[in-house]
Motif scaffolding. Structure first.
Motif, PDB file in Angstrom:
ATOM      1  N   ILE A  35       0.842  -1.207   0.000  1.00  0.00           N
ATOM      2  CA  ILE A  35       0.000   0.000   0.000  1.00  0.00           C
ATOM      3  C   ILE A  35       0.874   1.254   0.000  1.00  0.00           C
ATOM      4  O   ILE A  35       0.560   2.248  -0.673  1.00  0.00           O
ATOM      5  CB  ILE A  35      -0.949  -0.007   1.214  1.00  0.00           C
ATOM      6  N   GLY A  36       1.998   1.207   0.730  1.00  0.00           N
ATOM      7  CA  GLY A  36       2.925   2.333   0.719  1.00  0.00           C
ATOM      8  C   GLY A  36       3.486   2.588  -0.666  1.00  0.00           C
ATOM      9  O   GLY A  36       3.594   3.742  -1.108  1.00  0.00           O
ATOM     10  N   LEU A  37       3.842   1.520  -1.378  1.00  0.00           N
ATOM     11  CA  LEU A  37       4.327   1.661  -2.757  1.00  0.00           C
ATOM     12  C   LEU A  37       3.249   2.232  -3.658  1.00  0.00           C
ATOM     13  O   LEU A  37       3.517   3.096  -4.509  1.00  0.00           O
ATOM     14  CB  LEU A  37       4.780   0.291  -3.283  1.00  0.00           C
ATOM     15  N   GLN A  38       2.013   1.767  -3.462  1.00  0.00           N
ATOM     16  CA  GLN A  38       0.899   2.253  -4.282  1.00  0.00           C
ATOM     17  C   GLN A  38       0.647   3.745  -4.049  1.00  0.00           C
ATOM     18  O   GLN A  38       0.427   4.512  -4.988  1.00  0.00           O
ATOM     19  CB  GLN A  38      -0.353   1.433  -3.964  1.00  0.00           C
ATOM     20  N   ARG A  39       0.704   4.162  -2.793  1.00  0.00           N
ATOM     21  CA  ARG A  39       0.462   5.573  -2.464  1.00  0.00           C
ATOM     22  C   ARG A  39       1.594   6.470  -2.946  1.00  0.00           C
ATOM     23  O   ARG A  39       1.373   7.632  -3.265  1.00  0.00           O
ATOM     24  CB  ARG A  39       0.290   5.725  -0.949  1.00  0.00           C
ATOM     25  N   THR A  40       2.805   5.925  -3.007  1.00  0.00           N
ATOM     26  CA  THR A  40       3.967   6.733  -3.386  1.00  0.00           C
ATOM     27  C   THR A  40       4.181   6.776  -4.900  1.00  0.00           C
ATOM     28  O   THR A  40       4.469   7.836  -5.461  1.00  0.00           O
ATOM     29  CB  THR A  40       5.243   6.178  -2.717  1.00  0.00           C
ATOM     30  N   PHE A  41       4.014   5.623  -5.555  1.00  0.00           N
ATOM     31  CA  PHE A  41       4.372   5.532  -6.972  1.00  0.00           C
ATOM     32  C   PHE A  41       3.191   5.276  -7.902  1.00  0.00           C
ATOM     33  O   PHE A  41       3.372   5.243  -9.126  1.00  0.00           O
ATOM     34  CB  PHE A  41       5.406   4.414  -7.171  1.00  0.00           C
ATOM     35  N   GLY A  42       1.991   5.084  -7.352  1.00  0.00           N
ATOM     36  CA  GLY A  42       0.847   4.789  -8.211  1.00  0.00           C
ATOM     37  C   GLY A  42       0.709   3.297  -8.453  1.00  0.00           C
ATOM     38  O   GLY A  42       1.138   2.485  -7.632  1.00  0.00           O
ATOM     39  N   LEU A  43       0.113   2.920  -9.589  1.00  0.00           N
ATOM     40  CA  LEU A  43      -0.256   1.535  -9.900  1.00  0.00           C
ATOM     41  C   LEU A  43      -1.259   1.040  -8.854  1.00  0.00           C
ATOM     42  O   LEU A  43      -1.869   1.829  -8.146  1.00  0.00           O
ATOM     43  CB  LEU A  43       0.971   0.626  -9.972  1.00  0.00           C
ATOM     44  N   THR A  44      -1.458  -0.268  -8.766  1.00  0.00           N
ATOM     45  CA  THR A  44      -2.436  -0.809  -7.821  1.00  0.00           C
ATOM     46  C   THR A  44      -1.730  -1.660  -6.766  1.00  0.00           C
ATOM     47  O   THR A  44      -0.578  -2.059  -6.940  1.00  0.00           O
ATOM     48  CB  THR A  44      -3.474  -1.683  -8.543  1.00  0.00           C
ATOM     49  N   ILE A  45      -2.453  -1.944  -5.688  1.00  0.00           N
ATOM     50  CA  ILE A  45      -1.884  -2.773  -4.620  1.00  0.00           C
ATOM     51  C   ILE A  45      -1.536  -4.157  -5.158  1.00  0.00           C
ATOM     52  O   ILE A  45      -0.482  -4.717  -4.858  1.00  0.00           O
ATOM     53  CB  ILE A  45      -2.869  -2.882  -3.447  1.00  0.00           C
ATOM     54  N   GLY A  46      -2.431  -4.716  -5.978  1.00  0.00           N
ATOM     55  CA  GLY A  46      -2.204  -6.040  -6.538  1.00  0.00           C
ATOM     56  C   GLY A  46      -0.994  -6.086  -7.456  1.00  0.00           C
ATOM     57  O   GLY A  46      -0.213  -7.052  -7.416  1.00  0.00           O
ATOM     58  N   ILE A  47      -0.819  -5.062  -8.279  1.00  0.00           N
ATOM     59  CA  ILE A  47       0.339  -5.024  -9.183  1.00  0.00           C
ATOM     60  C   ILE A  47       1.631  -4.917  -8.390  1.00  0.00           C
ATOM     61  O   ILE A  47       2.619  -5.591  -8.700  1.00  0.00           O
ATOM     62  CB  ILE A  47       0.207  -3.859 -10.187  1.00  0.00           C
ATOM     63  N   TRP A  48       1.630  -4.109  -7.337  1.00  0.00           N
ATOM     64  CA  TRP A  48       2.832  -4.010  -6.504  1.00  0.00           C
ATOM     65  C   TRP A  48       3.109  -5.331  -5.797  1.00  0.00           C
ATOM     66  O   TRP A  48       4.265  -5.724  -5.621  1.00  0.00           O
ATOM     67  CB  TRP A  48       2.709  -2.869  -5.502  1.00  0.00           C
ATOM     68  N   SER A  49       2.046  -6.024  -5.408  1.00  0.00           N
ATOM     69  CA  SER A  49       2.217  -7.349  -4.809  1.00  0.00           C
ATOM     70  C   SER A  49       2.913  -8.294  -5.792  1.00  0.00           C
ATOM     71  O   SER A  49       3.791  -9.070  -5.403  1.00  0.00           O
ATOM     72  CB  SER A  49       0.853  -7.921  -4.398  1.00  0.00           C
ATOM     73  N   GLN A  50       2.549  -8.189  -7.056  1.00  0.00           N
ATOM     74  CA  GLN A  50       3.155  -9.035  -8.086  1.00  0.00           C
ATOM     75  C   GLN A  50       4.599  -8.627  -8.379  1.00  0.00           C
ATOM     76  O   GLN A  50       5.477  -9.483  -8.524  1.00  0.00           O
ATOM     77  CB  GLN A  50       2.307  -8.976  -9.363  1.00  0.00           C
ATOM     78  N   ILE A  51       4.841  -7.314  -8.468  1.00  0.00           N
ATOM     79  CA  ILE A  51       6.202  -6.832  -8.734  1.00  0.00           C
ATOM     80  C   ILE A  51       7.145  -7.241  -7.605  1.00  0.00           C
ATOM     81  O   ILE A  51       8.248  -7.754  -7.843  1.00  0.00           O
ATOM     82  CB  ILE A  51       6.209  -5.293  -8.901  1.00  0.00           C
ATOM     83  N   VAL A  52       6.700  -7.024  -6.368  1.00  0.00           N
ATOM     84  CA  VAL A  52       7.510  -7.415  -5.210  1.00  0.00           C
ATOM     85  C   VAL A  52       7.710  -8.929  -5.210  1.00  0.00           C
ATOM     86  O   VAL A  52       8.789  -9.426  -4.870  1.00  0.00           O
ATOM     87  CB  VAL A  52       6.851  -6.939  -3.900  1.00  0.00           C
ATOM     88  N   GLY A  53       6.675  -9.673  -5.618  1.00  0.00           N
ATOM     89  CA  GLY A  53       6.777 -11.122  -5.686  1.00  0.00           C
ATOM     90  C   GLY A  53       7.879 -11.574  -6.618  1.00  0.00           C
ATOM     91  O   GLY A  53       8.641 -12.499  -6.305  1.00  0.00           O
ATOM     92  N   VAL A  54       7.998 -10.931  -7.790  1.00  0.00           N
ATOM     93  CA  VAL A  54       9.060 -11.267  -8.751  1.00  0.00           C
ATOM     94  C   VAL A  54      10.431 -11.004  -8.140  1.00  0.00           C
ATOM     95  O   VAL A  54      11.354 -11.819  -8.253  1.00  0.00           O
ATOM     96  CB  VAL A  54       8.887 -10.452 -10.051  1.00  0.00           C
ATOM     97  N   ILE A  55      10.570  -9.845  -7.494  1.00  0.00           N
ATOM     98  CA  ILE A  55      11.850  -9.496  -6.859  1.00  0.00           C
ATOM     99  C   ILE A  55      12.214 -10.507  -5.773  1.00  0.00           C
ATOM    100  O   ILE A  55      13.367 -10.938  -5.659  1.00  0.00           O
ATOM    101  CB  ILE A  55      11.780  -8.073  -6.264  1.00  0.00           C
TER     102      ILE A  55
END
Length: 207
Positions: A35-55
């Protein structure tokens, strides 16, 4: 049918996660980070969950050569997609009264625990974050409990710094989900064994 149980568990877990988000009483450390990433950089919570998952998947391979499998990627893709879809459908209201928020939050924690137990029970593989926890455990030789605490405190601090929500609910999730999941996993493993003749569940010991 094992994949059906796996995906259904991810959906239920995502629904429980949305309940805790809408209750506005604090969320799990990883959700605070997303949620912090979403509030800071945009995109959605789910997409950030996926991006972080790849990392996290790549980090697990670098740290302990844990090779990603199909279920790991399926976990990452489905959970993030389900999370965004449920939020987009706006089927969960945002309560205002404290008692209602508390009840929704507690329900969300229970639903999450049920979903996690369901998706783990088919034994198709751990999710990205659990795999990273195991990788750190193998690399550093620390207990699972210690590794989990260090990882979750780190992502919680990072999430809070990015503007993610931190409240009493964050502490409650940390205290309640472990014992609940410890009970839901054996139940669903028993269901899977009876229905699909899987091997006996492995007894788990606290680390």
């Amino acid at each position: 049918m094992r994949y059906v149980m796996f995906i259904l568990g991810l959906f239920i877990g995502a629904f429980g996660c949305v309940l805790t988000i809408k209750a506005n009483m604090g969320v799990a450390p990883w959700d605070t980070f997303h949620i912090g990433l979403q509030r800071t950089f945009g995109l959605t919570i789910g997409i950030w969950s996926q991006i972080v998952g790849v990392i996290v998947i790549l980090s697990s391979y670098v740290v302990a050569k844990i090779r990603p499998n199909f279920a790991m990627f399926l976990n990452m893709i489905c959970f993030g997609s389900f999370l965004d879809w449920i939020l987009w459908m706006d089927i969960v209201p945002e309560p205002q009264a404290f008692v209602t928020r508390l009840l929704m939050f507690l329900l969300g924690v229970i639903v999450m625990a049920i979903g996690i137990g369901m998706y783990i029970s088919p034994r198709l593989g751990a999710g990205p974050r659990d795999s990273f926890m195991l990788a750190m455990n193998e690399r550093m030789g620390w207990s699972i409990q210690k590794v989990r605490l260090i990882i979750e405190v780190t992502v919680l601090i990072a999430g809070a710094a990015l503007g993610g929500p931190v409240s009493i609910g964050t502490v409650l999730i940390a205290l309640l989900t472990g014992p609940m999941i410890q009970r839901t996993i054996p139940f669903w493993e028993m269901v899977m064994k009876k229905q699909y003749d899987l091997p006996e569940p492995v007894k788990r010991q606290a680390s």
